[in-house]
Design a protein around this motif. Structure first.
Motif, PDB file in Angstrom:
ATOM      1  N   GLU A  89      17.113 -20.037   7.107  1.00 38.59           N
ATOM      2  CA  GLU A  89      15.968 -19.967   5.987  1.00 38.59           C
ATOM      3  C   GLU A  89      14.827 -18.564   6.306  1.00 38.59           C
ATOM      4  OE1 GLU A  89      13.546 -23.546   5.732  1.00 38.59           O
ATOM      5  OE2 GLU A  89      12.718 -23.099   3.965  1.00 38.59           O
ATOM      6  N   THR A  90      15.019 -17.801   5.773  1.00 41.63           N
ATOM      7  CA  THR A  90      13.448 -16.938   5.407  1.00 41.63           C
ATOM      8  C   THR A  90      13.015 -16.670   4.039  1.00 41.63           C
ATOM      9  OG1 THR A  90      15.786 -16.089   3.761  1.00 41.63           O
ATOM     10  CG2 THR A  90      15.155 -15.390   6.845  1.00 41.63           C
ATOM     11  N   ILE A  91      10.890 -16.660   4.363  1.00 40.28           N
ATOM     12  CA  ILE A  91      10.716 -16.509   3.448  1.00 40.28           C
ATOM     13  C   ILE A  91       9.576 -14.859   3.879  1.00 40.28           C
ATOM     14  CG2 ILE A  91       8.111 -17.385   2.591  1.00 40.28           C
ATOM     15  CD1 ILE A  91       9.744 -20.057   3.743  1.00 40.28           C
ATOM     16  N   TYR A  92       9.547 -14.293   2.851  1.00 40.35           N
ATOM     17  CA  TYR A  92       9.467 -12.703   3.112  1.00 40.35           C
ATOM     18  C   TYR A  92       8.817 -12.818   1.503  1.00 40.35           C
ATOM     19  CZ  TYR A  92      12.958 -12.049   6.136  1.00 40.35           C
ATOM     20  OH  TYR A  92      13.893 -11.958   7.302  1.00 40.35           O
ATOM     21  N   CYS A  93       6.755 -11.717   2.088  1.00 40.06           N
ATOM     22  CA  CYS A  93       5.903 -11.840   1.402  1.00 40.06           C
ATOM     23  C   CYS A  93       5.397 -10.641   1.455  1.00 40.06           C
ATOM     24  CB  CYS A  93       5.107 -12.546   1.718  1.00 40.06           C
ATOM     25  SG  CYS A  93       3.160 -13.170   1.080  1.00 40.06           S
ATOM     26  N   ILE A  94       4.851 -10.280   0.050  1.00 43.65           N
ATOM     27  CA  ILE A  94       4.086  -9.324  -0.040  1.00 43.65           C
ATOM     28  C   ILE A  94       2.593  -9.761   0.521  1.00 43.65           C
ATOM     29  CG2 ILE A  94       3.736  -7.600  -1.883  1.00 43.65           C
ATOM     30  CD1 ILE A  94       6.643  -8.188  -3.231  1.00 43.65           C
ATOM     31  N   VAL A  95       1.983  -8.879   1.334  1.00 40.50           N
ATOM     32  CA  VAL A  95       0.540  -9.494   1.195  1.00 40.50           C
ATOM     33  C   VAL A  95      -0.222  -8.595   0.535  1.00 40.50           C
ATOM     34  CG1 VAL A  95       1.285 -10.988   3.821  1.00 40.50           C
ATOM     35  CG2 VAL A  95       0.726  -8.202   3.466  1.00 40.50           C
ATOM     36  N   PRO A 111       9.616  -4.642 -15.383  1.00 40.78           N
ATOM     37  CA  PRO A 111       8.004  -5.112 -14.031  1.00 40.78           C
ATOM     38  C   PRO A 111       8.078  -6.497 -14.861  1.00 40.78           C
ATOM     39  CG  PRO A 111       7.857  -3.795 -15.366  1.00 40.78           C
ATOM     40  CD  PRO A 111       8.592  -3.486 -15.856  1.00 40.78           C
ATOM     41  N   ALA A 112       8.631  -7.361 -16.163  1.00 42.79           N
ATOM     42  CA  ALA A 112       8.221  -8.320 -15.942  1.00 42.79           C
ATOM     43  C   ALA A 112       9.402  -9.959 -15.536  1.00 42.79           C
ATOM     44  CB  ALA A 112       8.810  -9.018 -17.852  1.00 42.79           C
ATOM     45  N   GLU A 113      10.505  -8.943 -15.245  1.00 40.32           N
ATOM     46  CA  GLU A 113      11.860  -9.727 -13.978  1.00 40.32           C
ATOM     47  C   GLU A 113      11.207  -9.864 -12.898  1.00 40.32           C
ATOM     48  OE1 GLU A 113      13.739 -11.494 -14.578  1.00 40.32           O
ATOM     49  OE2 GLU A 113      15.181 -11.763 -13.100  1.00 40.32           O
ATOM     50  N   ILE A 114      10.472  -8.485 -12.368  1.00 41.17           N
ATOM     51  CA  ILE A 114      10.078  -9.041 -11.196  1.00 41.17           C
ATOM     52  C   ILE A 114       8.977  -9.711 -10.927  1.00 41.17           C
ATOM     53  CG2 ILE A 114       8.486  -7.765  -9.674  1.00 41.17           C
ATOM     54  CD1 ILE A 114      10.398  -5.418 -10.196  1.00 41.17           C
ATOM     55  N   ASP A 115       7.965  -9.809 -11.839  1.00 29.98           N
ATOM     56  CA  ASP A 115       7.032 -10.649 -12.455  1.00 29.98           C
ATOM     57  C   ASP A 115       7.727 -11.950 -11.711  1.00 29.98           C
ATOM     58  OD1 ASP A 115       5.386  -8.641 -12.369  1.00 29.98           O
ATOM     59  OD2 ASP A 115       4.232  -8.744 -13.865  1.00 29.98           O
ATOM     60  N   THR A 137       0.975  -1.248   0.309  1.00 29.31           N
ATOM     61  CA  THR A 137       0.129   0.095   0.041  1.00 29.31           C
ATOM     62  C   THR A 137       0.597   1.169   0.169  1.00 29.31           C
ATOM     63  OG1 THR A 137       0.050  -0.532   1.991  1.00 29.31           O
ATOM     64  CG2 THR A 137      -2.401  -0.954   1.145  1.00 29.31           C
ATOM     65  N   ASN A 138       0.300   2.440  -0.978  1.00 25.53           N
ATOM     66  CA  ASN A 138       1.308   3.480  -1.314  1.00 25.53           C
ATOM     67  C   ASN A 138       2.858   3.183  -1.256  1.00 25.53           C
ATOM     68  OD1 ASN A 138      -1.193   5.041  -0.638  1.00 25.53           O
ATOM     69  ND2 ASN A 138      -0.811   5.099   1.692  1.00 25.53           N
ATOM     70  N   HIS A 139       4.150   3.816  -0.431  1.00 26.29           N
ATOM     71  CA  HIS A 139       5.438   3.841  -0.390  1.00 26.29           C
ATOM     72  C   HIS A 139       5.813   3.505   0.573  1.00 26.29           C
ATOM     73  CE1 HIS A 139       4.996   5.329  -4.595  1.00 26.29           C
ATOM     74  NE2 HIS A 139       4.844   7.177  -3.801  1.00 26.29           N
ATOM     75  N   THR A 192      -0.685  -3.468  -8.360  1.00 25.11           N
ATOM     76  CA  THR A 192      -0.407  -3.904  -9.259  1.00 25.11           C
ATOM     77  C   THR A 192       1.103  -3.035  -8.680  1.00 25.11           C
ATOM     78  OG1 THR A 192      -1.591  -4.041 -10.632  1.00 25.11           O
ATOM     79  CG2 THR A 192      -0.159  -4.644 -11.311  1.00 25.11           C
ATOM     80  N   HIS A 193       1.161  -1.924  -9.090  1.00 27.63           N
ATOM     81  CA  HIS A 193       2.173  -0.743  -9.229  1.00 27.63           C
ATOM     82  C   HIS A 193       3.074  -1.280  -7.972  1.00 27.63           C
ATOM     83  CE1 HIS A 193       4.525   2.451  -8.787  1.00 27.63           C
ATOM     84  NE2 HIS A 193       4.728   2.229 -10.217  1.00 27.63           N
ATOM     85  N   ALA A 194       2.272  -0.873  -6.508  1.00 23.64           N
ATOM     86  CA  ALA A 194       2.573  -0.704  -5.364  1.00 23.64           C
ATOM     87  C   ALA A 194       3.214  -2.627  -5.311  1.00 23.64           C
ATOM     88  CB  ALA A 194       1.992  -0.445  -4.249  1.00 23.64           C
ATOM     89  N   THR A 195       3.059  -3.478  -5.513  1.00 24.60           N
ATOM     90  CA  THR A 195       3.181  -4.816  -5.401  1.00 24.60           C
ATOM     91  C   THR A 195       4.426  -4.665  -5.697  1.00 24.60           C
ATOM     92  OG1 THR A 195       0.915  -5.695  -5.537  1.00 24.60           O
ATOM     93  CG2 THR A 195       2.594  -7.359  -6.072  1.00 24.60           C
ATOM     94  N   ARG A 196       4.951  -4.917  -7.229  1.00 27.05           N
ATOM     95  CA  ARG A 196       6.090  -4.726  -7.862  1.00 27.05           C
ATOM     96  C   ARG A 196       7.320  -3.413  -7.192  1.00 27.05           C
ATOM     97  NH1 ARG A 196       2.763  -4.556 -13.871  1.00 27.05           N
ATOM     98  NH2 ARG A 196       2.666  -6.673 -14.391  1.00 27.05           N
ATOM     99  N   GLU A 197       6.250  -2.280  -6.993  1.00 32.87           N
ATOM    100  CA  GLU A 197       7.082  -1.195  -6.238  1.00 32.87           C
ATOM    101  C   GLU A 197       8.435  -1.846  -4.719  1.00 32.87           C
ATOM    102  OE1 GLU A 197       6.439   3.151  -6.331  1.00 32.87           O
ATOM    103  OE2 GLU A 197       6.521   2.548  -3.810  1.00 32.87           O
ATOM    104  N   LEU A 198       7.289  -2.682  -3.992  1.00 32.86           N
ATOM    105  CA  LEU A 198       7.728  -3.172  -2.650  1.00 32.86           C
ATOM    106  C   LEU A 198       8.602  -4.148  -3.174  1.00 32.86           C
ATOM    107  CD1 LEU A 198       7.943  -3.627   0.450  1.00 32.86           C
ATOM    108  CD2 LEU A 198       5.310  -4.627   0.093  1.00 32.86           C
TER     109      LEU A 198
END
Ligand code: AQP
Length: 338
Positions: free
Chosen positions: A41-47, A305-309, A17-19, A62-68
């Motif tokens: 072992e580490t697991i980090y999520c974009i919730v 963005p394709a690489e982030i996805d 959400t936001n920046h 969509t933008h905030a997910t890629r930016e995070l």
């Protein structure tokens, strides 16, 4: 005490959400990187499923997910070392979340202060998801049999609820299946405060942009926000206790300490007796030195963005490998026919 039956595994997440703001970075992401580099072992999520508990414009989400994702990677999270993914790509989160809705009690949920803060006065109009947010968060954590969760101070109550849910599930079904996860709330940056009000936490959704430093801010904006940060007229004291009743001053000292990776006592020793006219430019310089390389790397990553996805999809596949058997076993314990 940590649950020794379970192999150490770290999980945490942030909402797209936001920046990302400085509090998220110092209180969470920077510590995610330290844990990753410690070899556990580490697991980090974009919730993203948490994000929609309040309205999100689809294109912004969509933008905030890629930016995070870009912020995670630019801050030092390495997709080869940590599992990085967005929550909605692993359906098991929502599935276990439902089960935990049936484990958690209304009385427990009614005590959650974050719901009260976020729903505000207009509770009748808050989404049901905002109310049940903590059960989904418990699912995020327990789906991986997580033993440790690095978070800021504001998440302490949700971590306690996660332990209550694990304990009740284990008791109800007579199993020792879910671990009692430990929150890891350590260091000087567990609660970075607003630059406009030292009694309020710095937050992505504060209506005043001057209240926070965004990870996307340029050097001039960072310097301006620090220059205009609320303070008091006194010089910095000789000892840390001298900041006990000075929340804004204490906050700036904490930010300096976290960025410089020093104890707050050392910062006070360095700046004792100095005015904010001297301290603020030093803090601005340090902040720009530490944050500018992250924001320029974020800009570079956001060009592709394709690489982030691709990174998120790959992370999701790895996350599912851990999550699917744990969910399957949960269903079996409950008695669901498979
Ligand atoms: N001010 C803060 N100081 C230290 N840690 C903080 N965190 C948030 N604010 C501070 C930590 O950042 C992680 C992710 O937070 P989140 O985005 O999932 O949700 P949040 O806590 O609600 O963050 P914000 O910035 O306040 O977002 P909005 O405004 O959207 O609610 C967590 O580990 C949190 O402790």
């Amino acid at each position: 005490m940590s649950d020794t039956k379970f192999t150490p595994r770290v999980f945490s997440g942030i909402q797209p959400t936001n920046h990302l703001q400085l509090g998220n970075y110092l209180g969470a992401v920077k510590r995610f990187v330290e844990m990753q580099n410690s070899g556990v072992e580490t697991i980090y999520c974009i919730v993203d499923l948490h994000a929609i508990t309040v309205w999100q414009d689809p294109a912004d989400l969509t933008h905030a997910t890629r930016e995070l994702a870009a912020s995670y990677i630019a801050s030092g999270l390495d997709p080869a070392k940590s599992i990085l993914f967005n929550q909605s790509q692993v359906a098991e989160h929502a599935q276990l979340g439902w089960i935990f809705n049936c484990v958690a009690r209304m009385g427990w949920m009614n005590r959650m202060t974050q719901f009260k803060d976020k729903a505000g006065k207009d509770r009748e109009k808050a989404s049901v998801g905002l109310f049940s947010y903590p059960t989904l968060m418990a699912a995020d954590i327990l789906l991986y049999h997580t033993t440790h969760v690095p978070v800021g101070e504001d998440q302490k109550q949700h971590l306690e609820l996660t332990r209550d849910i694990a304990m009740k599930f284990n008791n109800d079904f007579g199993v020792d299946f879910f671990p009692l996860t430990e929150p890891v709330i350590e260091g000087v940056a567990t609660r970075i405060m607003s630059l406009r009000d030292g009694t309020k936490k710095m937050s992505k959704s504060d209506p005043s942009d001057m209240s926070r430093i965004n990870m996307t801010d340029d050097a001039d904006t960072i310097a301006k926000k620090i220059r205009k940060a609320k303070t008091d007229p006194d010089p910095l004291p000789e000892a840390l206790e001298g900041l006990d009743d000075r929340p804004e001053a204490r906050n700036l000292v904490n930010i300096y300490a976290a960025l410089a990776e020093k104890p707050a006592e050392d910062v006070i020793a360095e700046f004792a007796g100095q005015q904010f006219g001297t301290f603020k430019p030093a803090l601005a310089e340090l902040a720009v030195e530490k944050l500018a390389p992250i924001s320029s790397e974020m800009d570079r990553l956001m060009q592709d963005p394709a690489e982030i996805d691709r990174i998120l999809a790959q992370g999701a596949a790895r996350a599912r490998e851990i999550a699917a058997p744990i969910l399957a076993k949960t269903y079996e314990i409950i008695g669901m026919v498979r």
